[in-house]
Design an enzyme around this catalytic site. Structure first.
Site, short mmCIF file in Angstrom:
data_model
loop_
_atom_site.label_atom_id
_atom_site.label_comp_id
_atom_site.label_asym_id
_atom_site.label_seq_id
_atom_site.Cartn_x
_atom_site.Cartn_y
_atom_site.Cartn_z
N SER A 40 -16.74 -7.41 7.99
CA SER A 40 -15.93 -8.53 8.48
C SER A 40 -14.67 -8.00 9.14
O SER A 40 -14.25 -6.86 8.87
CB SER A 40 -15.51 -9.40 7.28
N TYR B 16 -11.24 -10.96 -1.23
CA TYR B 16 -12.35 -10.93 -0.25
C TYR B 16 -12.18 -9.73 0.68
O TYR B 16 -13.12 -8.96 0.90
CB TYR B 16 -12.38 -12.23 0.54
#
Ligand code: NDP
Length: 247
Positions: free
Chosen positions: A140, A153
């Site tokens: 990501s 995260y």
């Protein structure tokens, strides 16, 4: 013949979003697929929507190493080898650290990091024996950047980037390619995994504003490209953002 045609590809986290779109894209390109996730109804519907594809599904939770191993075993049983493992499963329950969401922290570490490790552990012996293969993970932009609410995260995605670079260095002599796909905001169900209402509203606002977020198909195209390059070419990372994304 497409460079993807007849490749045996296993996709973990294929029941929605990026995994689902990648399944469709690779099926179109003639890959032989084994797809997995926890929601059997979604996997079954996806397989049924691809009547011309060579595809099987298995229900597996990536946090369970035996279930992940069973998915790889199914691919080997059915096709004799594995060309590509795509570790795509992930969750994103963003929230500020001060909320002390212990269960969500553990869930993110287990799915986003240990899930990827379970996939690597299951497929690596097969690929080492073959002296070829490619392992892909969905990382990501959050694997490069942190913002308030993303600490854990982002931590998982930083970790996946480190693990996949370690894999590359350890296995390059064995002809095993390590690739991460690092998207910015993609309009998927991932935002449903955010339980903190304020954070969910602002994250959705960025990804799901019409004309802003990437579509899952945009990311699937990047995955297909990384798979399609010659064996001598290893795409280490594709960082892919919506044009209008600032971070
Ligand atoms: P989705 O929620 O649509 O897809 C997530 C997939 O992961 C589903 O197939 C889900 O299946 C699977 N999954 C979750 N937990 C498990 C588990 N324990 N075991 C097996 N499978 C699991 O979201 P996306 O398509 O957006 O997410 C895919 C990946 O992309 C994730 O790794 C995410 O972190 C990453 N990503 C997403 C971005 C975005 O903006 N959407 C941006 C950057 C990266 P099931 O629930 O059926 O098990």
């Amino acid at each position: 013949m497409s460079k993807i045609q007849d490749k045996v590809i296993v996709i973990m986290g294929a029941s929605s979003g990026i995994g689902e779109a990648t399944t469709k894209k690779l099926a179109q390109e003639g890959a032989k697929l084994v797809i997995a996730a926890r929601r059997e109804d979604r996997l079954k519907a996806l397989v049924e929507s691809l009547p011309d594809a060579d595809i099987a599904y298995a229900v597996a939770d990536v946090t369970n190493k035996d279930e992940v191993q069973a998915v790889i075993d199914l691919a080997v049983e059915k096709y004799g080898h594995v060309d590509v493992l795509y570790n795509n499963a992930g969750v994103m329950p963003l929230a500020p650290l001060s909320e002390k969401r212990f269960d969500e922290w553990r869930q993110m570490l287990d799915i986003n990091i240990v899930g990827v490790l379970n996939g690597i552990a299951a497929v690596l012996p097969v690929m080492k024996k073959q002296q070829s293969g490619q392992i892909i993970a969905t990382d990501s932009v959050a694997g490069h950047a942190v913002w308030p609410g993303s600490a854990v995260y982002s931590g998982t995605k930083f970790a996946v980037r480190a693990i996949m670079e370690g894999l590359r260095q350890e296995e390059q002599t064995g002809n095993i390619r390590s690739t991460i796909i690092s998207p910015g905001a993609v309009d998927t169900e991932l935002y449903n995994t955010i339980n903190d209402p304020e954070t969910q509203a602002s994250a959705r606002n960025s990804a799901q504003t019409e004309g802003f977020g990437l579509k899952s198909e945009d990311v699937a195209d990047a995955v297909a490209y990384a798979i399609s390059t010659p064996e001598s070419v290893s795409i280490s990372e594709i960082l892919i953002r919506p044009t209008k994304q600032a971070l």
